[in-house]
Design a protein around this motif. Sequence first.
Motif, PDB file in Angstrom:
ATOM      1  N   ASN A  37      71.908  29.497-129.266  1.00 54.74           N
ATOM      2  CA  ASN A  37      71.874  28.122-129.706  1.00 54.74           C
ATOM      3  C   ASN A  37      71.822  27.199-128.500  1.00 54.74           C
ATOM      4  N   PHE A  38      70.894  26.265-128.531  1.00 56.72           N
ATOM      5  CA  PHE A  38      70.799  25.248-127.501  1.00 56.72           C
ATOM      6  C   PHE A  38      70.889  23.883-128.164  1.00 56.72           C
ATOM      7  N   THR A  39      71.636  22.995-127.546  1.00 59.24           N
ATOM      8  CA  THR A  39      71.750  21.633-128.032  1.00 59.24           C
ATOM      9  C   THR A  39      71.354  20.689-126.897  1.00 59.24           C
ATOM     10  N   VAL A  40      71.063  19.464-127.254  1.00 56.92           N
ATOM     11  CA  VAL A  40      70.739  18.452-126.262  1.00 56.92           C
ATOM     12  C   VAL A  40      72.024  17.690-125.963  1.00 56.92           C
ATOM     13  N   ALA A  41      72.362  17.611-124.678  1.00 56.27           N
ATOM     14  CA  ALA A  41      73.606  16.957-124.265  1.00 56.27           C
ATOM     15  C   ALA A  41      73.321  15.957-123.156  1.00 56.27           C
ATOM     16  N   PRO A  42      74.089  14.876-123.079  1.00 57.44           N
ATOM     17  CA  PRO A  42      73.866  13.883-122.021  1.00 57.44           C
ATOM     18  C   PRO A  42      74.147  14.463-120.637  1.00 57.44           C
ATOM     19  N   CYS A  43      73.369  13.990-119.661  1.00 59.06           N
ATOM     20  CA  CYS A  43      73.552  14.411-118.272  1.00 59.06           C
ATOM     21  C   CYS A  43      73.054  13.267-117.386  1.00 59.06           C
ATOM     22  N   ASP A  44      73.860  12.820-116.463  1.00 58.23           N
ATOM     23  CA  ASP A  44      73.531  11.663-115.625  1.00 58.23           C
ATOM     24  C   ASP A  44      72.571  12.066-114.499  1.00 58.23           C
ATOM     25  N   LEU A  45      71.316  12.281-114.844  1.00 56.73           N
ATOM     26  CA  LEU A  45      70.323  12.738-113.873  1.00 56.73           C
ATOM     27  C   LEU A  45      69.941  11.654-112.877  1.00 56.73           C
ATOM     28  N   SER A  46      69.970  10.403-113.281  1.00 58.26           N
ATOM     29  CA  SER A  46      69.510   9.328-112.401  1.00 58.26           C
ATOM     30  C   SER A  46      70.436   9.094-111.213  1.00 58.26           C
ATOM     31  N   SER A  47      71.649   9.576-111.283  1.00 55.67           N
ATOM     32  CA  SER A  47      72.590   9.371-110.171  1.00 55.67           C
ATOM     33  C   SER A  47      72.332  10.323-109.007  1.00 55.67           C
ATOM     34  N   ASN A  48      71.462  11.304-109.190  1.00 52.09           N
ATOM     35  CA  ASN A  48      71.200  12.357-108.199  1.00 52.09           C
ATOM     36  C   ASN A  48      72.428  13.224-107.942  1.00 52.09           C
ATOM     37  N   ARG A  49      73.422  13.148-108.784  1.00 50.77           N
ATOM     38  CA  ARG A  49      74.603  13.998-108.649  1.00 50.77           C
ATOM     39  C   ARG A  49      74.536  15.195-109.594  1.00 50.77           C
ATOM     40  N   TYR A  50      73.656  15.140-110.597  1.00 50.19           N
ATOM     41  CA  TYR A  50      73.554  16.204-111.590  1.00 50.19           C
ATOM     42  C   TYR A  50      72.098  16.589-111.798  1.00 50.19           C
ATOM     43  N   SER A  51      71.891  17.829-112.199  1.00 50.36           N
ATOM     44  CA  SER A  51      70.571  18.355-112.536  1.00 50.36           C
ATOM     45  C   SER A  51      70.701  19.181-113.806  1.00 50.36           C
ATOM     46  N   CYS A  52      69.577  19.407-114.452  1.00 53.69           N
ATOM     47  CA  CYS A  52      69.541  20.369-115.549  1.00 53.69           C
ATOM     48  C   CYS A  52      69.302  21.736-114.907  1.00 53.69           C
ATOM     49  N   GLU A  53      70.112  22.705-115.259  1.00 52.22           N
ATOM     50  CA  GLU A  53      69.971  24.053-114.694  1.00 52.22           C
ATOM     51  C   GLU A  53      69.595  25.034-115.795  1.00 52.22           C
ATOM     52  N   THR A  54      68.699  25.931-115.454  1.00 51.82           N
ATOM     53  CA  THR A  54      68.383  27.065-116.314  1.00 51.82           C
ATOM     54  C   THR A  54      68.658  28.322-115.510  1.00 51.82           C
ATOM     55  N   ARG A  55      69.448  29.214-116.066  1.00 53.62           N
ATOM     56  CA  ARG A  55      69.725  30.517-115.462  1.00 53.62           C
ATOM     57  C   ARG A  55      69.092  31.562-116.376  1.00 53.62           C
ATOM     58  N   ILE A  56      68.185  32.355-115.822  1.00 57.65           N
ATOM     59  CA  ILE A  56      67.556  33.431-116.579  1.00 57.65           C
ATOM     60  C   ILE A  56      67.937  34.740-115.906  1.00 57.65           C
ATOM     61  N   ALA A  57      68.612  35.596-116.642  1.00 56.57           N
ATOM     62  CA  ALA A  57      69.001  36.910-116.130  1.00 56.57           C
ATOM     63  C   ALA A  57      68.270  37.974-116.937  1.00 56.57           C
ATOM     64  N   VAL A  58      67.620  38.872-116.231  1.00 57.04           N
ATOM     65  CA  VAL A  58      66.886  39.957-116.868  1.00 57.04           C
ATOM     66  C   VAL A  58      67.497  41.266-116.393  1.00 57.04           C
ATOM     67  N   ASN A  59      67.836  42.112-117.351  1.00 59.17           N
ATOM     68  CA  ASN A  59      68.374  43.431-117.043  1.00 59.17           C
ATOM     69  C   ASN A  59      67.604  44.422-117.906  1.00 59.17           C
ATOM     70  N   GLY A  60      66.598  45.058-117.304  1.00 67.26           N
ATOM     71  CA  GLY A  60      65.739  45.950-118.072  1.00 67.26           C
ATOM     72  C   GLY A  60      64.959  45.167-119.100  1.00 67.26           C
ATOM     73  N   GLU A  61      65.157  45.490-120.365  1.00 66.02           N
ATOM     74  CA  GLU A  61      64.461  44.804-121.457  1.00 66.02           C
ATOM     75  C   GLU A  61      65.245  43.621-122.006  1.00 66.02           C
ATOM     76  N   ASN A  62      66.439  43.391-121.510  1.00 73.58           N
ATOM     77  CA  ASN A  62      67.297  42.323-122.024  1.00 73.58           C
ATOM     78  C   ASN A  62      67.156  41.053-121.200  1.00 73.58           C
ATOM     79  N   MET A  63      67.071  39.908-121.895  1.00 77.07           N
ATOM     80  CA  MET A  63      66.978  38.621-121.222  1.00 77.07           C
ATOM     81  C   MET A  63      68.074  37.700-121.738  1.00 77.07           C
ATOM     82  N   TYR A  64      68.786  37.113-120.798  1.00 74.87           N
ATOM     83  CA  TYR A  64      69.859  36.168-121.110  1.00 74.87           C
ATOM     84  C   TYR A  64      69.490  34.831-120.481  1.00 74.87           C
ATOM     85  N   ILE A  65      69.595  33.773-121.257  1.00 78.45           N
ATOM     86  CA  ILE A  65      69.271  32.443-120.754  1.00 78.45           C
ATOM     87  C   ILE A  65      70.482  31.543-120.966  1.00 78.45           C
ATOM     88  N   GLU A  66      70.810  30.808-119.932  1.00 75.33           N
ATOM     89  CA  GLU A  66      71.884  29.817-120.017  1.00 75.33           C
ATOM     90  C   GLU A  66      71.338  28.506-119.472  1.00 75.33           C
TER      91      GLU A  66
END
Length: 140
Positions: A37-66
Amino acid sequence: MKVLVQIIALLSVCGFAFGQDIVERCLEGSSSNGVGNFTVAPCDLSSNRYSCETRIAVNGENMYIERKCKQRMACLNNQQNNRNQCYSQDAMSKRVRVCYFCCDEDVCNDFDTIIPSASPTVPTPDPIQIDDLEDDEFDV
């Protein structure tokens, strides 16, 4: 008068009326092999203090996204490890990869594939680079 009311209503919807700022957002949540499940959440990107991060982990045939809003420097530090953990021959041959991607636009972390490593022949989005940051952009 009717036109004025319509303009004010339009500006309110766009977030410009009465001094309101436009709220920037990141996707947040996780998935495992496409289930999650992914939701849209506020993030203060214009301040240059925060970014949107995507972490993709692949282990064999399994993929995990955060996905999440993350302190920009922490995200950039994670992304710096991609050379070894994501794009190296060792990571690819063992089929165990952990890749981080940072971006600074509204809901920009909406992809679910590993972005190719930058090369002259492969077009890629402009990743944020630590070297591009000014020293005075962040309080330490």
